[in-house]
Design a protein around this motif. Sequence first.
Motif, mmCIF file in Angstrom:
data_model
loop_
_atom_site.group_PDB
_atom_site.id
_atom_site.type_symbol
_atom_site.label_atom_id
_atom_site.label_comp_id
_atom_site.label_asym_id
_atom_site.label_seq_id
_atom_site.Cartn_x
_atom_site.Cartn_y
_atom_site.Cartn_z
ATOM 1 N N MET A 152 0.851 -1.178 0.000
ATOM 2 C CA MET A 152 0.000 0.000 0.000
ATOM 3 C C MET A 152 0.897 1.242 0.000
ATOM 4 S SD MET A 152 -3.454 1.091 0.649
ATOM 5 C CE MET A 152 -3.989 -0.572 0.815
ATOM 6 N N PHE A 153 0.569 2.181 -0.858
ATOM 7 C CA PHE A 153 1.319 3.435 -0.987
ATOM 8 C C PHE A 153 1.061 4.313 0.243
ATOM 9 C CE2 PHE A 153 1.768 7.829 -2.288
ATOM 10 C CZ PHE A 153 2.937 7.822 -3.024
ATOM 11 N N VAL A 154 2.118 4.764 0.895
ATOM 12 C CA VAL A 154 2.018 5.667 2.049
ATOM 13 C C VAL A 154 2.872 6.889 1.755
ATOM 14 C CG1 VAL A 154 2.438 5.984 4.514
ATOM 15 C CG2 VAL A 154 1.677 3.752 3.665
ATOM 16 N N ASN A 155 2.282 8.072 1.900
ATOM 17 C CA ASN A 155 3.058 9.306 1.750
ATOM 18 C C ASN A 155 3.299 9.894 3.140
ATOM 19 O OD1 ASN A 155 4.214 11.328 -0.129
ATOM 20 N ND2 ASN A 155 2.875 12.654 1.053
ATOM 21 N N SER A 186 -2.537 17.095 2.627
ATOM 22 C CA SER A 186 -1.832 15.810 2.598
ATOM 23 C C SER A 186 -2.414 14.870 1.553
ATOM 24 C CB SER A 186 -1.867 15.156 3.982
ATOM 25 O OG SER A 186 -1.129 15.929 4.906
ATOM 26 N N THR A 187 -3.733 14.888 1.377
ATOM 27 C CA THR A 187 -4.347 14.046 0.345
ATOM 28 C C THR A 187 -3.921 14.518 -1.034
ATOM 29 O OG1 THR A 187 -6.241 13.485 1.739
ATOM 30 C CG2 THR A 187 -6.529 13.238 -0.642
ATOM 31 N N SER A 188 -3.944 15.819 -1.271
ATOM 32 C CA SER A 188 -3.513 16.360 -2.572
ATOM 33 C C SER A 188 -2.049 16.019 -2.845
ATOM 34 C CB SER A 188 -3.708 17.870 -2.621
ATOM 35 O OG SER A 188 -5.069 18.186 -2.564
ATOM 36 N N ILE A 189 -1.210 16.188 -1.834
ATOM 37 C CA ILE A 189 0.215 15.896 -1.979
ATOM 38 C C ILE A 189 0.429 14.409 -2.231
ATOM 39 C CG2 ILE A 189 2.423 15.842 -0.728
ATOM 40 C CD1 ILE A 189 1.420 18.520 0.620
ATOM 41 N N MET A 190 -0.327 13.551 -1.541
ATOM 42 C CA MET A 190 -0.211 12.111 -1.736
ATOM 43 C C MET A 190 -0.512 11.737 -3.188
ATOM 44 S SD MET A 190 -2.302 9.023 0.184
ATOM 45 C CE MET A 190 -3.899 9.733 -0.245
ATOM 46 N N PHE A 191 -1.577 12.317 -3.767
ATOM 47 C CA PHE A 191 -1.906 12.052 -5.166
ATOM 48 C C PHE A 191 -0.785 12.533 -6.084
ATOM 49 C CE2 PHE A 191 -6.042 10.676 -4.012
ATOM 50 C CZ PHE A 191 -6.580 10.059 -5.123
ATOM 51 N N GLU A 192 -0.255 13.709 -5.800
ATOM 52 C CA GLU A 192 0.810 14.256 -6.642
ATOM 53 C C GLU A 192 2.070 13.393 -6.589
ATOM 54 O OE1 GLU A 192 3.104 18.461 -7.212
ATOM 55 O OE2 GLU A 192 0.956 18.483 -6.802
ATOM 56 N N PHE A 204 -10.904 1.383 -1.796
ATOM 57 C CA PHE A 204 -11.556 1.989 -2.956
ATOM 58 C C PHE A 204 -12.924 1.367 -3.157
ATOM 59 C CE2 PHE A 204 -7.080 2.620 -3.986
ATOM 60 C CZ PHE A 204 -7.071 3.919 -4.462
ATOM 61 N N LYS A 205 -13.856 2.192 -3.607
ATOM 62 C CA LYS A 205 -15.152 1.715 -4.084
ATOM 63 C C LYS A 205 -15.277 2.187 -5.529
ATOM 64 C CE LYS A 205 -17.172 1.550 0.482
ATOM 65 N NZ LYS A 205 -16.312 2.299 1.361
ATOM 66 N N ARG A 206 -16.459 2.159 -6.110
ATOM 67 C CA ARG A 206 -16.612 2.525 -7.515
ATOM 68 C C ARG A 206 -16.107 3.934 -7.797
ATOM 69 N NH1 ARG A 206 -19.224 5.090 -11.437
ATOM 70 N NH2 ARG A 206 -20.471 6.380 -10.074
ATOM 71 N N SER A 207 -16.561 4.905 -7.032
ATOM 72 C CA SER A 207 -16.156 6.292 -7.257
ATOM 73 C C SER A 207 -15.657 6.976 -5.980
ATOM 74 C CB SER A 207 -17.312 7.098 -7.850
ATOM 75 O OG SER A 207 -18.409 7.100 -6.963
ATOM 76 N N PRO A 211 -10.445 5.503 -11.964
ATOM 77 C CA PRO A 211 -9.614 4.902 -13.014
ATOM 78 C C PRO A 211 -8.768 3.749 -12.458
ATOM 79 C CG PRO A 211 -9.508 7.287 -13.128
ATOM 80 C CD PRO A 211 -10.200 6.940 -11.837
ATOM 81 N N PRO A 212 -8.723 2.622 -13.162
ATOM 82 C CA PRO A 212 -7.973 1.455 -12.662
ATOM 83 C C PRO A 212 -6.503 1.740 -12.384
ATOM 84 C CG PRO A 212 -9.296 0.859 -14.583
ATOM 85 C CD PRO A 212 -9.403 2.343 -14.416
ATOM 86 N N GLU A 213 -5.863 2.617 -13.182
ATOM 87 C CA GLU A 213 -4.433 2.884 -12.942
ATOM 88 C C GLU A 213 -4.200 3.622 -11.630
ATOM 89 O OE1 GLU A 213 -5.708 5.942 -16.127
ATOM 90 O OE2 GLU A 213 -6.069 3.836 -15.721
ATOM 91 N N ILE A 214 -5.165 4.386 -11.170
ATOM 92 C CA ILE A 214 -5.033 5.049 -9.867
ATOM 93 C C ILE A 214 -5.106 4.004 -8.759
ATOM 94 C CG2 ILE A 214 -6.110 6.660 -8.245
ATOM 95 C CD1 ILE A 214 -6.818 8.438 -10.637
ATOM 96 N N ILE A 215 -6.101 3.118 -8.851
ATOM 97 C CA ILE A 215 -6.228 2.050 -7.849
ATOM 98 C C ILE A 215 -4.946 1.211 -7.822
ATOM 99 C CG2 ILE A 215 -7.472 -0.062 -7.219
ATOM 100 C CD1 ILE A 215 -9.984 1.240 -8.488
ATOM 101 N N GLU A 216 -4.474 0.822 -8.987
ATOM 102 C CA GLU A 216 -3.275 -0.016 -9.066
ATOM 103 C C GLU A 216 -2.078 0.660 -8.413
ATOM 104 O OE1 GLU A 216 -0.123 -1.464 -12.405
ATOM 105 O OE2 GLU A 216 -2.239 -1.436 -13.002
ATOM 106 N N ARG A 217 -1.875 1.922 -8.692
ATOM 107 C CA ARG A 217 -0.719 2.645 -8.134
ATOM 108 C C ARG A 217 -0.771 2.707 -6.613
ATOM 109 N NH1 ARG A 217 3.570 3.583 -6.315
ATOM 110 N NH2 ARG A 217 4.559 5.615 -6.304
ATOM 111 N N PHE A 218 -1.943 3.008 -6.060
ATOM 112 C CA PHE A 218 -2.039 3.125 -4.601
ATOM 113 C C PHE A 218 -2.008 1.763 -3.903
ATOM 114 C CE2 PHE A 218 -3.489 7.444 -5.538
ATOM 115 C CZ PHE A 218 -2.733 8.153 -4.614
ATOM 116 N N MET A 219 -2.513 0.742 -4.543
ATOM 117 C CA MET A 219 -2.511 -0.590 -3.931
ATOM 118 C C MET A 219 -1.124 -1.243 -4.015
ATOM 119 S SD MET A 219 -5.478 -0.689 -2.726
ATOM 120 C CE MET A 219 -5.635 -2.351 -2.128
ATOM 121 N N ARG A 220 -0.374 -0.899 -5.049
ATOM 122 C CA ARG A 220 0.930 -1.497 -5.283
ATOM 123 C C ARG A 220 1.989 -0.975 -4.295
ATOM 124 N NH1 ARG A 220 2.288 0.223 -10.813
ATOM 125 N NH2 ARG A 220 3.237 2.068 -9.981
ATOM 126 N N GLY A 221 1.855 0.288 -3.925
ATOM 127 C CA GLY A 221 2.815 0.867 -2.984
ATOM 128 C C GLY A 221 4.019 1.478 -3.601
#
Length: 139
Positions: A1-4, A33-39, A85-88, A129-139
Amino acid sequence: MFVNKRDVQIQWGDCDPANIVYYPRYFAMFDDSTSIMFEVAGFSKQDLVHKYGLVGIPMVDTRAKFYIPSTYGDWIRIESRIESFKRSSFEVVHNVFKADALAIEAFETRVLVGRHPDDPAKLKSAPMPPEIIERFMRG
């Protein structure tokens, strides 16, 4: 899991007359912190808007448990991660540490939002988007 992780120094304007952080200031820190984590994960606000056609990721629910106060000049570490994550929508957890002690546990529910296709003046939830889920789940 991705942690910032990010370090934040408590400023004079963050504090109330008792010289402890006024609790709404923490929620502003969590939003940042949420915005920075996404960035840091590779999804800037501009990416979300332009690539995915989103308006933003507003909070629809938030809460926190406060254990240890912070005062002007203190350094805290905010560790942020997406819990699920859920649908949206997705759940964000922020753990705040003062030295090595857990000072705050905070929780957010956020939703991906775009313009409604039938009425651009209205907003509508958008699928994650699936690539967002994948990135955060992968770490």
